[in-house]
Design an enzyme around this catalytic site. Structure first.
Site, PDB file in Angstrom:
ATOM      1  N   PRO B  24       6.751  17.114   3.754  1.00 13.50           N
ATOM      2  CA  PRO B  24       7.737  16.043   3.672  1.00 13.50           C
ATOM      3  C   PRO B  24       9.194  16.516   3.593  1.00 13.50           C
ATOM      4  CG  PRO B  24       6.475  16.186   1.627  1.00 13.50           C
ATOM      5  CD  PRO B  24       5.911  17.209   2.562  1.00 13.50           C
ATOM      6  N   ASP B  47      11.761  20.332  15.047  1.00 17.07           N
ATOM      7  CA  ASP B  47      12.467  19.084  15.328  1.00 17.07           C
ATOM      8  C   ASP B  47      13.265  18.631  14.117  1.00 17.07           C
ATOM      9  OD1 ASP B  47      10.709  17.576  13.665  1.00 17.07           O
ATOM     10  OD2 ASP B  47       9.264  17.487  15.296  1.00 17.07           O
ATOM     11  N   LYS B  69      13.694  15.148  18.121  1.00 15.28           N
ATOM     12  CA  LYS B  69      13.978  13.853  18.711  1.00 15.28           C
ATOM     13  C   LYS B  69      14.287  12.866  17.609  1.00 15.28           C
ATOM     14  CE  LYS B  69       9.283  13.751  19.287  1.00 15.28           C
ATOM     15  NZ  LYS B  69       7.981  13.810  19.776  1.00 15.28           N
ATOM     16  N   GLY B 101       6.012  16.815   8.216  1.00  9.78           N
ATOM     17  CA  GLY B 101       4.778  16.167   7.768  1.00  9.78           C
ATOM     18  C   GLY B 101       3.547  16.920   8.197  1.00  9.78           C
ATOM     19  N   ILE B 105      -0.993  13.705  11.885  1.00 16.46           N
ATOM     20  CA  ILE B 105      -0.766  12.326  11.423  1.00 16.46           C
ATOM     21  C   ILE B 105       0.600  11.893  11.952  1.00 16.46           C
ATOM     22  CG2 ILE B 105      -0.491  10.794   9.422  1.00 16.46           C
ATOM     23  CD1 ILE B 105      -2.373  12.557   7.851  1.00 16.46           C
ATOM     24  N   THR B 130       1.785  14.842   4.395  1.00 12.06           N
ATOM     25  CA  THR B 130       2.525  13.805   5.086  1.00 12.06           C
ATOM     26  C   THR B 130       3.507  13.152   4.096  1.00 12.06           C
ATOM     27  OG1 THR B 130       2.292  11.892   6.556  1.00 12.06           O
ATOM     28  CG2 THR B 130       0.757  12.018   4.711  1.00 12.06           C
ATOM     29  N   MET B 183       8.382   5.246  10.352  1.00 13.12           N
ATOM     30  CA  MET B 183       9.296   4.909  11.450  1.00 13.12           C
ATOM     31  C   MET B 183       9.427   3.398  11.628  1.00 13.12           C
ATOM     32  SD  MET B 183       7.914   7.870  14.061  1.00 13.12           S
ATOM     33  CE  MET B 183       6.226   7.863  13.428  1.00 13.12           C
TER      34      MET B 183
END
Lengths: 272, 272
Positions: B24, B47, B69, B101, B105, B130, B183
């Site tokens: 996390p 990322d 992204k 994460g 998942i 996660t 998200m």
């Protein structure tokens, strides 16, 4: 005048409790935070889902207390575990409560945290990987996938007092989901039959993963309808995880060679 | 006779790719296995959900390539990331693919693993915590609890091409569940309205957790109906996790003091 700072009047200050997720079994899948906590532990309460390799990371001088439970045979009822945690901390002993997986995912960590909060004992929680995450990585079963599963559901297959399984079958029977059921080996015939009765095709890919991430872990794949016979044919024992959904079929393509994961000697993890 | 073992005829042997879950955010919540992989990395693809503290654990000589992204602005489309992974490995560079994460998942790890498998490149997967697990531990929200939630559901709030949210609202609107949506900040009004329309009381406890486990993490609690105004009032930004269910109300009793978690200096985690 009363000296309220005198230790004789105040009694021992309650010590700190750390609820630590021990992860799925492989000691290298512990978090760094958990390894450090283990290395400094004074008193450790653990149950039978904690692997020997993880226990070895406890400080040599730590007192280890087994409070494990199995489906049918409880070493200590949950209430007594909560009571013991509180008593030890009130006596000034700092306690590390070690639970397999993640204490806040089917680990009853919430109940233990509540008992501590009610008794005014300070505590912190260190999360751990839950068995499904270890099983997914080691056996090539992504738990979500754009083409196959946009929702991931964790449930338990425990029996209720009246011997029925307390699950919302409608929720678990939808397409485009991955369903992971913990502690469902004993109720596998009910789970398989109910999901099919509620519309999930019997041909849905499904896997049984025994002792996820342990050196002798096993993953058996087949279909939802075949789950009970798979468990029987391979004499699977608890802890065995059930994974149901299209993602299971990706295993054929994605499963790594377990020798690569378990084959090389695991170096010492002790941290001071 | 043709010598098939000649390196000139065979070209470089494809190197190994390791898909690593970065957890996390808090570097101490990495697994030991992940820390070791980072310490030995040659080329790292990462990322924007990977925290700076985690990146610092990469070997000093490692080449780091940003392929991150964000919801609206893709640094590299997923197909190109897959292609880059394959190309680097085929050129004989061992690659560590670092994803926030758990890659299996909502991490699109399945797609990257498939690209590698199709190209015949050996890979292994190291799972990571996660975000929901870190958020639960740090903010006193058990994800399951015998009295409040026997099922735990992870979903995403991403928009489809036609601007609708692709979720099975019936599944998410049942009682006695914990629903975690990743998200979903941008689609919060839709999520809140749809869940209420499908029968989940607007008064259901709900939380928004921004940057779970980062030193500046925030957790705002309220109700399902209030979610959109909560996000607005507190100017929450991505990544923000949505947690819906009765377990959220336990936070009042169980939330640890974040100073205890973030207050002391984090010792060096480098492992060689």
């Amino acid at each position: 005048m009363l000296d309220v700072t005198s230790p004789h009047l105040l009694g021992p200050v309650p010590a700190h409790v750390t609820l630590v997720g021990a992860g799925p079994g492989d000691p290298e899948l512990l978090t760094v935070k958990a390894v450090k906590a283990l290395a400094n532990a004074q008193t450790v309460l653990y149950d039978n889902l904690v692997s020997p390799g993880v226990l070895e990371l406890c400080a040599a001088q730590a007192e280890k207390i087994y409070v494990g439970k199995q489906a049918s045979r409880h070493a200590l009822p949950q209430e007594e575990i909560c009571q013991l945690l509180v008593q030890l901390a009130q006596a000034g002993r700092s306690v590390l409560r070690l639970k397999g997986g993640d204490g806040y995912i089917f680990g009853r960590g919430g109940e233990e945290a509540q008992a501590l909060a009610e008794a005014g004992i300070p505590f912190t929680v260190i999360p751990g990987l839950t068995a499904a995450q270890g099983a997914a990585a080691n056996h090539g079963i992504p738990l979500t996938h754009r083409d196959h599963a946009r929702v991931l559901i964790f449930a338990t297959g425990h029996l209720k007092q009246d011997r029925s399984v307390d699950l919302d079958w409608d929720v678990l029977s939808r397409p485009q989901q991955t369903v992971v059921i913990y502690m469902g080996l004993g109720t596998l015939p009910v789970i398989s039959a109910q999901l099919v009765a509620h519309g999930l095709p019997a041909s849905t890919p499904a896997a049984l993963i025994e002792k996820a991430t342990a050196p002798d872990e096993r993953c058996i794949t087949g279909t939802l309808g075949e789950l009970p016979s798979m468990a029987q044919a391979h004499h699977l024992k608890s802890p065995t995880l059930i994974v149901i959904g299209e993602v299971v079929k990706l295993r054929e393509q994605l499963h790594p060679r377990l020798e690569e994961i378990h084959g090389y000697p695991i170096p010492s993890l002790r941290m001071k």
